[in-house]
Design a protein around this motif. Structure first.
Motif, PDB file in Angstrom:
ATOM      1  N   ALA A   1       0.844  -1.205   0.000  1.00 26.53           N
ATOM      2  CA  ALA A   1       0.000   0.000   0.000  1.00 26.53           C
ATOM      3  C   ALA A   1       0.877   1.251   0.000  1.00 26.53           C
ATOM      4  N   PHE A   2       1.898   1.262   0.838  1.00 24.63           N
ATOM      5  CA  PHE A   2       2.796   2.417   0.894  1.00 24.63           C
ATOM      6  C   PHE A   2       3.474   2.622  -0.459  1.00 24.63           C
ATOM      7  N   ALA A   3       3.998   1.540  -1.049  1.00 20.92           N
ATOM      8  CA  ALA A   3       4.686   1.647  -2.336  1.00 20.92           C
ATOM      9  C   ALA A   3       3.745   2.182  -3.413  1.00 20.92           C
ATOM     10  N   ILE A   4       2.500   1.715  -3.434  1.00 23.34           N
ATOM     11  CA  ILE A   4       1.541   2.213  -4.419  1.00 23.34           C
ATOM     12  C   ILE A   4       1.294   3.699  -4.191  1.00 23.34           C
ATOM     13  N   SER A   5       1.180   4.105  -2.943  1.00 25.70           N
ATOM     14  CA  SER A   5       0.903   5.518  -2.649  1.00 25.70           C
ATOM     15  C   SER A   5       2.017   6.434  -3.113  1.00 25.70           C
ATOM     16  N   GLN A   6       3.198   5.894  -3.310  1.00 28.48           N
ATOM     17  CA  GLN A   6       4.343   6.706  -3.687  1.00 28.48           C
ATOM     18  C   GLN A   6       4.749   6.550  -5.145  1.00 28.48           C
ATOM     19  N   THR A   7       3.920   5.898  -5.962  1.00 30.56           N
ATOM     20  CA  THR A   7       4.239   5.747  -7.372  1.00 30.56           C
ATOM     21  C   THR A   7       4.161   7.096  -8.082  1.00 30.56           C
ATOM     22  N   THR A   8       4.773   7.150  -9.244  1.00 35.78           N
ATOM     23  CA  THR A   8       4.771   8.369 -10.056  1.00 35.78           C
ATOM     24  C   THR A   8       4.427   8.014 -11.498  1.00 35.78           C
ATOM     25  N   GLY A   9       4.373   9.027 -12.325  1.00 30.47           N
ATOM     26  CA  GLY A   9       4.207   8.831 -13.755  1.00 30.47           C
ATOM     27  C   GLY A   9       2.894   8.164 -14.123  1.00 30.47           C
TER      28      GLY A   9
ATOM     29  N   ARG B   1       6.500  19.963   0.786  1.00 24.54           N
ATOM     30  CA  ARG B   1       7.726  19.325   1.285  1.00 24.54           C
ATOM     31  C   ARG B   1       7.332  18.149   2.165  1.00 24.54           C
ATOM     32  N   TYR B   2       8.032  17.023   1.970  1.00 27.02           N
ATOM     33  CA  TYR B   2       7.841  15.890   2.875  1.00 27.02           C
ATOM     34  C   TYR B   2       8.369  16.280   4.255  1.00 27.02           C
ATOM     35  N   VAL B   3       7.527  16.259   5.243  1.00 26.03           N
ATOM     36  CA  VAL B   3       7.957  16.544   6.610  1.00 26.03           C
ATOM     37  C   VAL B   3       8.186  15.251   7.384  1.00 26.03           C
ATOM     38  N   SER B   4       7.678  14.151   6.849  1.00 27.44           N
ATOM     39  CA  SER B   4       7.987  12.830   7.396  1.00 27.44           C
ATOM     40  C   SER B   4       7.914  11.821   6.265  1.00 27.44           C
ATOM     41  N   PHE B   5       8.707  10.793   6.387  1.00 31.45           N
ATOM     42  CA  PHE B   5       8.734   9.728   5.385  1.00 31.45           C
ATOM     43  C   PHE B   5       9.209   8.476   6.100  1.00 31.45           C
ATOM     44  N   ARG B   6       8.250   7.606   6.446  1.00 34.55           N
ATOM     45  CA  ARG B   6       8.549   6.420   7.243  1.00 34.55           C
ATOM     46  C   ARG B   6       7.958   5.165   6.588  1.00 34.55           C
TER      47      ARG B   6
ATOM     48  N   SER C   1       3.977   5.495   7.128  1.00 36.32           N
ATOM     49  CA  SER C   1       3.384   6.836   7.027  1.00 36.32           C
ATOM     50  C   SER C   1       4.250   7.793   6.224  1.00 36.32           C
ATOM     51  N   VAL C   2       3.567   8.831   5.757  1.00 33.25           N
ATOM     52  CA  VAL C   2       4.221   9.912   5.033  1.00 33.25           C
ATOM     53  C   VAL C   2       3.436  11.181   5.347  1.00 33.25           C
ATOM     54  N   GLY C   3       4.128  12.304   5.463  1.00 34.23           N
ATOM     55  CA  GLY C   3       3.456  13.566   5.740  1.00 34.23           C
ATOM     56  C   GLY C   3       4.056  14.687   4.917  1.00 34.23           C
ATOM     57  N   PHE C   4       3.237  15.706   4.647  1.00 32.00           N
ATOM     58  CA  PHE C   4       3.711  16.839   3.848  1.00 32.00           C
ATOM     59  C   PHE C   4       3.175  18.145   4.427  1.00 32.00           C
ATOM     60  N   ALA C   5       3.842  19.215   4.052  1.00 31.02           N
ATOM     61  CA  ALA C   5       3.373  20.567   4.367  1.00 31.02           C
ATOM     62  C   ALA C   5       3.507  21.418   3.107  1.00 31.02           C
ATOM     63  N   MET C   6       2.496  22.228   2.854  1.00 34.48           N
ATOM     64  CA  MET C   6       2.512  23.118   1.696  1.00 34.48           C
ATOM     65  C   MET C   6       3.530  24.232   1.928  1.00 34.48           C
ATOM     66  N   GLU C   7       4.321  24.498   0.899  1.00 29.87           N
ATOM     67  CA  GLU C   7       5.211  25.655   0.923  1.00 29.87           C
ATOM     68  C   GLU C   7       4.640  26.799   0.098  1.00 29.87           C
ATOM     69  N   ARG C   8       4.019  26.446  -1.020  1.00 29.75           N
ATOM     70  CA  ARG C   8       3.390  27.417  -1.908  1.00 29.75           C
ATOM     71  C   ARG C   8       2.177  26.742  -2.524  1.00 29.75           C
ATOM     72  N   GLY C   9       1.092  27.478  -2.620  1.00 30.89           N
ATOM     73  CA  GLY C   9      -0.107  26.869  -3.183  1.00 30.89           C
ATOM     74  C   GLY C   9      -1.137  27.902  -3.564  1.00 30.89           C
ATOM     75  N   PRO C  10      -2.363  27.455  -3.767  1.00 31.90           N
ATOM     76  CA  PRO C  10      -3.429  28.370  -4.146  1.00 31.90           C
ATOM     77  C   PRO C  10      -3.559  29.521  -3.141  1.00 31.90           C
ATOM     78  N   TRP C  11      -3.904  30.691  -3.637  1.00 37.19           N
ATOM     79  CA  TRP C  11      -3.933  31.904  -2.822  1.00 37.19           C
ATOM     80  C   TRP C  11      -4.825  31.784  -1.602  1.00 37.19           C
TER      81      TRP C  11
ATOM     82  N   TRP D   1      -0.537  10.457   5.263  1.00 37.73           N
ATOM     83  CA  TRP D   1      -1.138   9.179   4.901  1.00 37.73           C
ATOM     84  C   TRP D   1      -0.521   8.121   5.797  1.00 37.73           C
ATOM     85  N   ARG D   2      -1.380   7.296   6.392  1.00 34.79           N
ATOM     86  CA  ARG D   2      -0.944   6.245   7.325  1.00 34.79           C
ATOM     87  C   ARG D   2      -1.410   4.893   6.791  1.00 34.79           C
ATOM     88  N   PHE D   3      -0.585   3.888   6.974  1.00 32.69           N
ATOM     89  CA  PHE D   3      -0.869   2.530   6.503  1.00 32.69           C
ATOM     90  C   PHE D   3      -0.623   1.556   7.649  1.00 32.69           C
ATOM     91  N   GLU D   4      -1.710   0.946   8.129  1.00 34.59           N
ATOM     92  CA  GLU D   4      -1.624   0.042   9.274  1.00 34.59           C
ATOM     93  C   GLU D   4      -2.161  -1.331   8.895  1.00 34.59           C
TER      94      GLU D   4
END
Length: 171
Positions: free
Chosen positions: A17-25, A66-71, A75-85, A94-97
């Protein structure tokens, strides 16, 4: 600060589940209909704590986060640095248990929090935003759940695991 959360049980173990959540392209676009484009910034080729990504959402809104956690694989966590006004701030995780009593299944929990601006409009904007974001998160996690049963997505993650190279992630 408002919070929205969605949960789904998916028929794969947490590491898959974690690997799928982190796929790209192309693989990511098979399950994640929320985005139309996402890539790492600053020369990063894989997700990790501190890595920044740029995401363009299907309505054209863009965000640098920016990823603020990557475990992996929990789990994985992010925080917006720049985004919609209208977002003063936004973050999520996102947590996977493992599902109790069923090690082949995972409880995926996606939680987002945000604050709106301008301050005088925030109370109303945040009420409306909660409804809209909840709907989008539900749709997105439904796509993720479908991806966890998609043979092509599973093969893409399996191929990376078989070659002992992780899939190229983006959060």
């Amino acid at each position: 600060m408002p919070t929205v959360e969605a949960q789904r049980v998916v028929p794969v173990p947490p590491e898959v589940a974690f690997a799928i959540s982190q796929t790209t392209g192309v693989t990511r676009l098979r399950w994640d209909r929320f985005i139309v484009e996402q890539y790492h910034l600053d020369g990063a080729t894989a997700a990790a704590k501190g890595v920044r990504t740029r995401t363009r959402q299907r309505f054209g809104l863009t965000m640098v986060s920016r990823y603020v956690s990557f475990r992996p694989p929990t789990s994985v966590g992010f925080a917006m640095e720049r985004g919609p006004w209208f977002f003063a701030k936004m973050g999520g995780g996102w947590r996977f248990e493992p599902l109790a009593g069923d090690p082949g299944h995972t409880l995926a929990t996606w939680r987002y929090n945000f604050g709106c601006r301008p301050a005088w409009l925030a109370p109303l904007a945040e009420r409306i935003g909660t409804v809209l974001l909840q709907r989008e998160i539900e749709r997105r996690i439904d796509g993720f759940a479908a991806g966890c049963s998609d043979p092509l997505v599973l093969a893409a993650v399996g191929s990376a695991a078989d070659s002992e190279e992780p899939p190229t992630p983006a959060g």
